[in-house]
Design a protein around this motif. Structure first.
Motif, mmCIF file in Angstrom:
data_model
loop_
_atom_site.group_PDB
_atom_site.id
_atom_site.type_symbol
_atom_site.label_atom_id
_atom_site.label_comp_id
_atom_site.label_asym_id
_atom_site.label_seq_id
_atom_site.Cartn_x
_atom_site.Cartn_y
_atom_site.Cartn_z
ATOM 1 N N GLU A 19 0.827 -1.197 0.000
ATOM 2 C CA GLU A 19 0.000 0.000 0.000
ATOM 3 C C GLU A 19 0.871 1.260 0.000
ATOM 4 O OE1 GLU A 19 -3.471 2.173 2.624
ATOM 5 O OE2 GLU A 19 -3.234 -0.006 2.789
ATOM 6 N N TYR A 54 -6.268 -2.740 -7.301
ATOM 7 C CA TYR A 54 -7.713 -2.823 -7.115
ATOM 8 C C TYR A 54 -8.100 -3.493 -5.805
ATOM 9 C CZ TYR A 54 -8.161 -1.025 -11.804
ATOM 10 O OH TYR A 54 -8.100 -0.219 -12.907
ATOM 11 N N HIS A 56 -6.477 -3.002 -2.997
ATOM 12 C CA HIS A 56 -6.333 -1.937 -1.990
ATOM 13 C C HIS A 56 -7.270 -0.758 -2.256
ATOM 14 C CE1 HIS A 56 -2.814 -3.410 0.210
ATOM 15 N NE2 HIS A 56 -2.364 -3.860 -0.945
ATOM 16 N N PHE A 57 -7.451 -0.429 -3.517
ATOM 17 C CA PHE A 57 -8.215 0.762 -3.906
ATOM 18 C C PHE A 57 -9.169 0.394 -5.039
ATOM 19 C CE2 PHE A 57 -3.842 1.919 -2.725
ATOM 20 C CZ PHE A 57 -4.104 2.536 -1.519
ATOM 21 N N ARG A 60 -10.773 4.571 -8.649
ATOM 22 C CA ARG A 60 -9.770 5.640 -8.803
ATOM 23 C C ARG A 60 -9.943 6.676 -7.693
ATOM 24 N NH1 ARG A 60 -6.244 7.503 -12.384
ATOM 25 N NH2 ARG A 60 -6.861 5.999 -13.954
ATOM 26 N N ASP A 62 -10.954 6.172 -4.688
ATOM 27 C CA ASP A 62 -10.361 5.622 -3.458
ATOM 28 C C ASP A 62 -8.846 5.842 -3.452
ATOM 29 O OD1 ASP A 62 -12.827 4.659 -2.557
ATOM 30 O OD2 ASP A 62 -12.513 2.683 -3.466
ATOM 31 N N LEU A 63 -8.218 5.608 -4.601
ATOM 32 C CA LEU A 63 -6.768 5.783 -4.711
ATOM 33 C C LEU A 63 -6.384 7.247 -4.531
ATOM 34 C CD1 LEU A 63 -3.925 4.721 -5.325
ATOM 35 C CD2 LEU A 63 -4.467 4.971 -7.769
ATOM 36 N N ALA A 66 -6.755 8.286 -0.950
ATOM 37 C CA ALA A 66 -5.689 7.691 -0.136
ATOM 38 C C ALA A 66 -4.359 8.411 -0.345
ATOM 39 C CB ALA A 66 -5.544 6.206 -0.457
#
Length: 194
Positions: A19, A54, A56-57, A60, A62-63, A66
């Motif tokens: 991550e 995907y 982890h996130f 897009r 979500d990424l 983060a």
């Protein structure tokens, strides 16, 4: 088992490392090409498969959220670390503002991507203020205590001023963000007594 009864600790440590690598790679890609950088480019830079991203996130957004939070945290931790390392308070403030500029450059395009989810963006802005205004205040207070900066500079106003300078025209090669921020920060110095 050495790392826990269920053996999950090593996997969690690997997941955390993945991550962190993903967040660093995504931030670098966002700086280079904007927040619309292809996921495959981020995966390649992080040295992981697209499935890992995907996992982890899932989206897009979500990424991006983060990465934004990760960079806010890094910026928030940098201020106290500079002071704890024995930096002269004004020098620590200057270095911290430089890292803040790096953060602002990296988040260009965030608002446009999250336009469809205005609530998330507003939550990020509050998070940004909650984490970074106190750090800026701590650095200003330390520099003020040594007599290096003018009294009465409000930390949120300073962050806004730096942000406004960073939002200068992207298509103007004569506009140098760092030079403009440098002038602003130099203006914080308390004039020497004559």
């Amino acid at each position: 088992m050495t790392d826990g009864a269920d053996g999950a600790t090593p996997r969690r440590a690997d997941a955390r490392r993945n991550e962190q690598a993903l967040l660093a790679a995504a931030a670098e890609c966002f700086v280079a090409t904007g927040v619309a950088a292809p996921v495959r480019d981020i995966a390649a830079r992080a040295g992981v498969g697209m499935g890992t991203i995907y996992r982890h996130f899932p989206t897009r957004a979500d990424l991006i959220v983060a990465v934004y939070r990760h960079q806010v945290e890094a910026c928030a931790e940098a201020g106290p670390a500079l002071l704890a390392a024995g930096e002269e308070p004004y020098a620590a403030l200057v270095r911290w503002i430089d890292s803040f500029v790096d953060f602002l450059v990296a988040k260009h395009g965030l608002a446009a991507v999250l336009q469809s989810d205005r609530g998330s963006f507003e939550g990020l802005h509050a998070y940004f203020l909650d984490r970074l205004v106190p750090v800026c205040a701590q650095l200003l207070d330390a520099a003020n205590a040594t007599g290096d900066v003018r009294a009465g500079v409000h930390p949120q106003g300073l962050l806004r001023a730096v942000g406004n300078l960073c939002a200068g025209p992207d298509d103007d090669p004569a506009y140098d963000v760092r030079a403009m921020v440098g002038l602003l920060v130099a203006g914080l110095r308390r004039p020497s007594p004559t």
